[in-house]
Write a protein that holds these residues in place. Structure first.
Motif, mmCIF file in Angstrom:
data_model
loop_
_atom_site.group_PDB
_atom_site.id
_atom_site.type_symbol
_atom_site.label_atom_id
_atom_site.label_comp_id
_atom_site.label_asym_id
_atom_site.label_seq_id
_atom_site.Cartn_x
_atom_site.Cartn_y
_atom_site.Cartn_z
ATOM 1 N N UNK A 237 48.313 83.492 -28.499
ATOM 2 C CA UNK A 237 47.130 83.838 -29.305
ATOM 3 C C UNK A 237 45.885 83.164 -28.751
ATOM 4 N N UNK A 238 46.008 81.902 -28.367
ATOM 5 C CA UNK A 238 44.862 81.154 -27.850
ATOM 6 C C UNK A 238 44.349 81.765 -26.547
ATOM 7 N N UNK A 239 45.266 82.108 -25.660
ATOM 8 C CA UNK A 239 44.850 82.684 -24.379
ATOM 9 C C UNK A 239 44.268 84.078 -24.575
ATOM 10 N N UNK A 240 44.911 84.913 -25.385
ATOM 11 C CA UNK A 240 44.406 86.270 -25.605
ATOM 12 C C UNK A 240 43.026 86.262 -26.241
ATOM 13 N N UNK A 241 42.798 85.360 -27.186
ATOM 14 C CA UNK A 241 41.488 85.267 -27.828
ATOM 15 C C UNK A 241 40.393 85.011 -26.802
ATOM 16 N N UNK A 242 40.694 84.212 -25.800
ATOM 17 C CA UNK A 242 39.720 83.902 -24.757
ATOM 18 C C UNK A 242 39.645 84.975 -23.678
ATOM 19 N N UNK A 243 40.753 85.682 -23.477
ATOM 20 C CA UNK A 243 40.778 86.695 -22.424
ATOM 21 C C UNK A 243 40.078 87.986 -22.829
ATOM 22 N N UNK A 244 40.159 88.356 -24.104
ATOM 23 C CA UNK A 244 39.632 89.656 -24.523
ATOM 24 C C UNK A 244 38.155 89.862 -24.200
ATOM 25 N N UNK A 245 37.255 88.916 -24.504
ATOM 26 C CA UNK A 245 35.856 89.153 -24.132
ATOM 27 C C UNK A 245 35.638 89.202 -22.626
ATOM 28 N N UNK A 246 36.470 88.523 -21.856
ATOM 29 C CA UNK A 246 36.362 88.593 -20.402
ATOM 30 C C UNK A 246 36.752 89.977 -19.907
ATOM 31 N N UNK A 247 37.775 90.547 -20.534
ATOM 32 C CA UNK A 247 38.185 91.905 -20.183
ATOM 33 C C UNK A 247 37.064 92.886 -20.490
ATOM 34 N N UNK A 248 36.419 92.700 -21.643
ATOM 35 C CA UNK A 248 35.341 93.607 -22.050
ATOM 36 C C UNK A 248 34.173 93.571 -21.072
ATOM 37 N N UNK A 249 33.967 92.435 -20.427
ATOM 38 C CA UNK A 249 32.845 92.298 -19.512
ATOM 39 C C UNK A 249 33.188 92.555 -18.057
ATOM 40 N N UNK A 250 34.424 92.911 -17.784
ATOM 41 C CA UNK A 250 34.866 93.089 -16.397
ATOM 42 C C UNK A 250 34.807 94.555 -15.976
ATOM 43 N N UNK A 251 34.702 94.761 -14.671
ATOM 44 C CA UNK A 251 34.806 96.105 -14.114
ATOM 45 C C UNK A 251 36.285 96.370 -13.846
ATOM 46 N N UNK A 252 36.849 97.265 -14.611
ATOM 47 C CA UNK A 252 38.298 97.474 -14.571
ATOM 48 C C UNK A 252 38.601 98.896 -14.118
ATOM 49 N N UNK A 253 39.567 98.998 -13.239
ATOM 50 C CA UNK A 253 40.046 100.311 -12.810
ATOM 51 C C UNK A 253 41.561 100.253 -12.714
ATOM 52 N N UNK A 254 42.234 101.398 -12.733
ATOM 53 C CA UNK A 254 43.693 101.389 -12.659
ATOM 54 C C UNK A 254 44.205 100.770 -11.363
ATOM 55 N N UNK A 255 45.388 100.183 -11.423
ATOM 56 C CA UNK A 255 46.012 99.631 -10.221
ATOM 57 C C UNK A 255 46.544 100.768 -9.368
ATOM 58 N N UNK A 256 46.178 100.762 -8.096
ATOM 59 C CA UNK A 256 46.669 101.786 -7.173
ATOM 60 C C UNK A 256 46.072 103.148 -7.439
ATOM 61 N N UNK A 257 46.798 104.147 -6.990
ATOM 62 C CA UNK A 257 46.355 105.539 -7.086
ATOM 63 C C UNK A 257 47.473 106.378 -7.680
ATOM 64 N N UNK A 258 47.130 107.241 -8.597
ATOM 65 C CA UNK A 258 48.081 108.219 -9.111
ATOM 66 C C UNK A 258 47.851 109.535 -8.369
ATOM 67 N N UNK A 259 48.741 109.834 -7.420
ATOM 68 C CA UNK A 259 48.600 111.061 -6.624
ATOM 69 C C UNK A 259 49.241 112.211 -7.395
ATOM 70 N N UNK A 260 48.410 113.137 -7.823
ATOM 71 C CA UNK A 260 48.885 114.249 -8.645
ATOM 72 C C UNK A 260 48.864 115.544 -7.847
ATOM 73 N N UNK A 261 49.790 116.449 -8.203
ATOM 74 C CA UNK A 261 49.918 117.706 -7.474
ATOM 75 C C UNK A 261 49.081 118.816 -8.101
ATOM 76 N N UNK A 262 48.577 118.618 -9.300
ATOM 77 C CA UNK A 262 47.603 119.566 -9.884
ATOM 78 C C UNK A 262 46.899 118.905 -11.044
#
Length: 262
Positions: A237-262
């Motif tokens: 709980x202590x770590x998540x409380x501190x991590x959440x605002x950092x996540x909100x302020x970060x530039x986040x994108x998915x890990x890797x690439x999802x190669x789709x066929x259509x």
């Protein structure tokens, strides 16, 4: 921003408010999601095992859980797990911000392959291609949050997914150690893969509650295992409380690439 939070054994709620979860219907069954807010961030919390540990690890509804978070508009997912240390240099009561995954079977508890892609020709089918399965920006947020919470944490380590509900034999743990696994638990492998398939950035934080079978000259007493599981709730709980605002302020994108066929 909406952040999904997945918790496991010992952490069945993120606070003591008593907010009841809502049932979210998906194509893979229902998921129980508790909505809340922390540090200005909308939180979508799922307790994998549900209240009173209703679901054992082999009964966790992984596909329903991740499908529900995606449907509710989660932008990222932070997950926590208590785990057994395979590396003797990991102190009990410390944290690991994982950076790799060992999940050779790639199967759900019912034996089916761990994927959302079941139907030939279905729209969106494809391959998840990546270097690391865990989001670097989310990992950075967790590492910074651990430091601010003054909790010892290892930056990096391979998470090993093992099938439960039984614990592992010495031989099984030796094979995982040879593969470079730092710690094991029974739930985070499938959700890592499923988040990757639906392009949800995901990171995993582990709390070492015991040494896995044969790792230490003396087995971790069950009473000590249970004590550390109980202590993990407040640490997470202590770590998540501190991590959440950092996540909100970060530039986040998915890990890797999802190669789709259509």
């Amino acid at each position: 921003m909406k952040v999904g939070v997945l918790t496991g054994t010992g952490t069945y709620a993120l606070d003591e408010s008593g907010t009841a979860p809502e049932s979210v219907s998906t194509a893979y069954g229902d998921a129980l999601v508790t909505r809340g807010e922390a540090q200005g961030v909308e939180v979508l919390h799922i307790s994998r095992h549900e209240e009173e540990h209703r679901r054992l690890s082999n009964q966790v509804a992984h596909r329903a859980n991740i499908a529900a978070l995606k449907a509710l508009g989660a932008d990222a997912v932070l997950a926590v797990t208590v785990c057994g240390a395979v590396d003797l240099t990991v102190p009990l009561g410390s944290l690991i911000v994982f950076d790799d995954l060992h999940f050779l079977t790639n199967r759900l508890a019912d034996g089916s392959l761990c994927t959302f892609h079941e139907t030939p020709g279905a729209a969106g089918r494809g391959h998840w291609i990546f270097e690391s399965p865990f989001s670097r920006p989310l990992r950075a947020a967790l590492i910074e949050a651990c430091a601010e919470a003054d909790v010892p944490a290892r930056d990096g380590g391979c998470y090993g997914h093992v099938d439960g509900p039984r614990f592992n034999t010495r031989a099984e743990i030796r094979s995982l150690a040879a593969a470079g696994v730092a710690a094991v638990s029974q739930t985070a492998g499938p959700e890592t893969v499923l988040c990757g398939e639906v392009e949800l950035p995901y990171a995993l934080l582990g709390y070492a509650t015991d040494y896995a079978n044969g790792v230490s000259p003396e087995a971790t007493p069950v009473d000590e295992l249970l004590r550390l599981i109980g202590a993990s709730k407040d640490v997470f709980r202590s770590v998540l409380e501190r991590a959440l605002p950092k996540v909100a302020g970060a530039e986040i994108s998915p890990s890797g690439v999802m190669y789709r066929f259509d």
